[in-house]
Motif scaffolding. Sequence first.
Motif: not given
Length: 65
Positions: A13-14, A16-19, A42-46, A52-56
Amino acid sequence: MKRRVFNQTPPPNEHLEEQAIRLRKEAQDIPPGVERKKLIRQARKAEAAARMQEWLSSSGLQPPK
């Protein structure tokens, strides 16, 4: 006996946030148009994937018993 070397990687998730941040900065430098919309999308998808990764991986998510 050889020692094992482990490379620590940031959590997904880090990454993805940086991306998402990098893509938004790129989009700011581009004039409005198709390319800019593509980068923002693409930024919104990331960002969504990071959430989602954080939630999972949260402790509140429990398997059924």
